[in-house]
Motif scaffolding. Structure first.
Motif, short mmCIF file in Angstrom:
data_model
loop_
_atom_site.label_atom_id
_atom_site.label_comp_id
_atom_site.label_asym_id
_atom_site.label_seq_id
_atom_site.Cartn_x
_atom_site.Cartn_y
_atom_site.Cartn_z
N ILE A 225 7.67 12.61 -2.08
CA ILE A 225 6.86 13.83 -1.99
C ILE A 225 6.53 14.40 -3.37
CG2 ILE A 225 6.89 16.23 -1.17
CD1 ILE A 225 8.25 15.33 1.31
N GLN A 226 7.15 13.87 -4.43
CA GLN A 226 6.92 14.40 -5.77
C GLN A 226 5.44 14.35 -6.13
OE1 GLN A 226 9.39 11.98 -8.25
NE2 GLN A 226 11.23 13.16 -7.82
N GLY A 227 5.04 15.33 -6.92
CA GLY A 227 3.65 15.39 -7.38
C GLY A 227 2.70 15.69 -6.24
N THR B 279 -0.22 8.17 7.93
CA THR B 279 0.78 8.58 6.94
C THR B 279 2.00 9.19 7.64
OG1 THR B 279 -0.31 10.70 6.62
CG2 THR B 279 -0.85 8.95 5.06
N VAL B 280 1.80 9.71 8.87
CA VAL B 280 2.91 10.23 9.67
C VAL B 280 2.69 9.78 11.11
CG1 VAL B 280 4.14 12.28 10.50
CG2 VAL B 280 3.15 12.29 8.22
N ASN C 58 1.74 12.33 -0.69
CA ASN C 58 2.31 12.57 0.64
C ASN C 58 2.58 14.04 0.95
OD1 ASN C 58 2.44 9.70 1.14
ND2 ASN C 58 4.21 9.67 -0.22
N GLN C 59 1.69 14.92 0.54
CA GLN C 59 1.90 16.34 0.79
C GLN C 59 1.87 16.69 2.29
OE1 GLN C 59 2.80 18.74 -1.55
NE2 GLN C 59 3.14 16.82 -2.62
N MET D 89 0.84 -1.19 0.00
CA MET D 89 0.00 0.00 0.00
C MET D 89 0.88 1.25 0.00
SD MET D 89 -3.27 -0.71 2.40
CE MET D 89 -4.45 0.54 2.12
N SER D 90 1.00 1.91 1.16
CA SER D 90 1.72 3.17 1.18
C SER D 90 2.79 3.16 2.26
CB SER D 90 0.75 4.32 1.41
OG SER D 90 0.08 4.13 2.64
N LYS D 91 3.69 4.12 2.16
CA LYS D 91 4.74 4.29 3.15
C LYS D 91 4.28 5.27 4.22
CE LYS D 91 8.21 1.92 1.43
NZ LYS D 91 8.86 0.86 2.18
#
Length: 166
Positions: free
Chosen positions: A150-152, A49-50, A155-156, A1-3
């Protein structure tokens, strides 16, 4: 899934981990959730996410080697003079070696062949070729991995915890 971005107790970025490992740290009470992306693992358990560790982890300082690959990655594989993005990039000394400029993070940038030849052995000011951003030493070895994630639009929510990533 995600980091998931893992922060030390002092809010400095430590590493990236899988969402499963992050959930284990949360369930064991070793970390607290700071951010989530709106997705849920269970009804009242959002996907983190954090996270921030509840205890401080001492991290030994690790020098980031000055290599061609690291300089190109720091500069996002873009010419720092014209913005060209591609494979045909060279390294340019901001203060030319012929004028005493050495090999350092603060004196080397990615440049396309055309701009490197145009600048020659002049400073950017003399050549009237301003840099897109001044060169600097990356803050940590985690810098490059964070920059990629963080690109695009991804994960803003990490941006407020990370220093020096454009």
């Amino acid at each position: 899934m995600s980091k998931v971005l893992v922060l030390n107790a002092s809010y400095e970025p430590l590493n990236l981990t899988s969402w499963r490992r992050a959930v284990v740290l949360l369930l064991k009470g070793k970390a607290e959730q700071l951010e989530y992306n709106g997705k849920f693992i269970y009804t009242d358990f959002p996907l983190p996410t954090v996270i921030r560790l509840r205890y401080y982890v001492r991290v030994p300082y690790k020098e980031i080697p000055l290599t061609r690959r690291n300089i190109l990655e720091r500069d996002s594989n873009r010419c720092q003079y014209c913005g060209y993005k591609g494979d045909q990039l060279t390294l340019d000394h901001v203060i030319p070696r012929s004028r005493g400029g050495g090999d350092s993070w603060e004196n080397m940038v990615a440049a396309c062949v055309r701009c490197n030849v145009k600048k020659g052995s002049r400073t950017p000011k003399e050549a009237e070729m301003p840099l897109a951003r001044p060169p600097r030493r990356p803050y940590s070895s985690l810098h490059f991995e964070l920059a990629r994630h963080i690109q695009g639009e991804r994960n803003q929510e990490w941006r407020k915890y990370v220093i020096g990533i454009p």
